[in-house]
Design a protein around this motif. Structure first.
Motif, PDB file in Angstrom:
ATOM      1  N   ALA A 130       6.257   7.643 -17.157  1.00 53.75           N
ATOM      2  CA  ALA A 130       5.172   8.338 -17.844  1.00 53.75           C
ATOM      3  C   ALA A 130       4.325   9.231 -16.938  1.00 53.75           C
ATOM      4  O   ALA A 130       3.423   9.902 -17.427  1.00 53.75           O
ATOM      5  N   ASP A 131       4.573   9.248 -15.657  1.00 55.38           N
ATOM      6  CA  ASP A 131       3.782  10.050 -14.713  1.00 55.38           C
ATOM      7  C   ASP A 131       2.302   9.678 -14.759  1.00 55.38           C
ATOM      8  O   ASP A 131       1.417  10.544 -14.731  1.00 55.38           O
ATOM      9  N   THR A 132       2.032   8.381 -14.787  1.00 53.29           N
ATOM     10  CA  THR A 132       0.646   7.911 -14.845  1.00 53.29           C
ATOM     11  C   THR A 132       0.156   7.335 -13.516  1.00 53.29           C
ATOM     12  O   THR A 132      -0.947   6.786 -13.462  1.00 53.29           O
ATOM     13  N   GLU A 133       0.945   7.455 -12.474  1.00 55.56           N
ATOM     14  CA  GLU A 133       0.552   6.894 -11.190  1.00 55.56           C
ATOM     15  C   GLU A 133      -0.760   7.523 -10.721  1.00 55.56           C
ATOM     16  O   GLU A 133      -0.934   8.744 -10.802  1.00 55.56           O
ATOM     17  N   ALA A 134      -1.663   6.664 -10.237  1.00 55.07           N
ATOM     18  CA  ALA A 134      -2.962   7.153  -9.766  1.00 55.07           C
ATOM     19  C   ALA A 134      -3.334   6.575  -8.404  1.00 55.07           C
ATOM     20  O   ALA A 134      -4.269   7.053  -7.779  1.00 55.07           O
ATOM     21  N   THR A 135      -2.607   5.548  -7.967  1.00 59.83           N
ATOM     22  CA  THR A 135      -2.933   4.896  -6.695  1.00 59.83           C
ATOM     23  C   THR A 135      -1.747   4.991  -5.744  1.00 59.83           C
ATOM     24  O   THR A 135      -0.611   5.249  -6.160  1.00 59.83           O
ATOM     25  N   LEU A 136      -2.028   4.752  -4.479  1.00 58.75           N
ATOM     26  CA  LEU A 136      -0.966   4.754  -3.491  1.00 58.75           C
ATOM     27  C   LEU A 136       0.075   3.680  -3.816  1.00 58.75           C
ATOM     28  O   LEU A 136       1.277   3.934  -3.729  1.00 58.75           O
ATOM     29  N   GLY A 137      -0.372   2.511  -4.219  1.00 58.77           N
ATOM     30  CA  GLY A 137       0.559   1.445  -4.589  1.00 58.77           C
ATOM     31  C   GLY A 137       1.470   1.852  -5.730  1.00 58.77           C
ATOM     32  O   GLY A 137       2.672   1.555  -5.722  1.00 58.77           O
ATOM     33  N   GLU A 138       0.926   2.525  -6.710  1.00 59.26           N
ATOM     34  CA  GLU A 138       1.733   2.970  -7.851  1.00 59.26           C
ATOM     35  C   GLU A 138       2.742   4.042  -7.451  1.00 59.26           C
ATOM     36  O   GLU A 138       3.881   4.028  -7.916  1.00 59.26           O
TER      37      GLU A 138
END
Length: 172
Positions: free
Chosen positions: A79-87
């Motif tokens: 979904a291209d929802t990554e917002a953090t380095l971990g994600e």
């Protein structure tokens, strides 16, 4: 050869990208700023930020492999929802895991397969053209841009970080 380029080399470069992101995290900690600043960084105002660069690199590797193998419908959607380095690291790791599911046999007939995408308006490329003229350059463009964003922002990485370990052997 397609397996070597798409699975082995892309997996290696994505691993190198993980190591570079670890250096970015370390740098942010040493300089006492939120690493999220780097994730939103870009080289130019009209360019995608670092997160989007990584997403596109991963998608290029994943969908390039799937299209070449004729299994695009089986490629995992993200979904291209990554917002953090971990994600974003998890996205890279999941892409590498997906690539490792392909064997050399997965790409039988890939060079001759006709490949198209909706934005190509009914046009197509042979698998070989698609790999050489689209997938490889696009993948490296986004990996390199990610590296350049971090380097531009002071993360102490260099060519060795980008290239990663080399399979050197003793001269005979």
């Amino acid at each position: 050869m397609i397996h070597t380029l798409v699975v082995s080399q892309f997996s290696k470069m994505l691993g190198n990208l993980l190591a570079i992101l670890n250096e970015a995290e370390k740098y942010a900690g040493e300089k006492k700023f939120d690493v999220a600043v780097l994730l939103q960084a870009r080289l130019a105002p009209d360019q995608f930020n670092l997160i989007k660069q990584v997403q596109i690199a991963c998608d290029t590797a994943k969908l390039g492999a799937a299209r070449l193998a004729g299994t695009e419908k089986d490629a995992p959607a993200q979904a291209d929802t990554e917002a953090t380095l971990g994600e974003i690291k998890a996205r890279i790791e999941s892409t590498v895991a997906y690539l490792k599911g392909f064997t050399a046999q997965s790409f039988a007939g890939a060079a001759e397969r006709r490949i198209t995408q909706p934005r190509w308006n009914g046009k197509s490329l042979s698998g070989e053209e698609f790999l050489v003229q689209h997938v490889i350059p696009n993948f490296y463009f986004h990996v390199t841009t990610t590296y350049a964003i971090l380097r531009h922002n002071g993360v102490p990485v260099g060519k060795r970080n980008y290239l990663g370990d080399m399979p050197y052997r003793e001269a005979a």
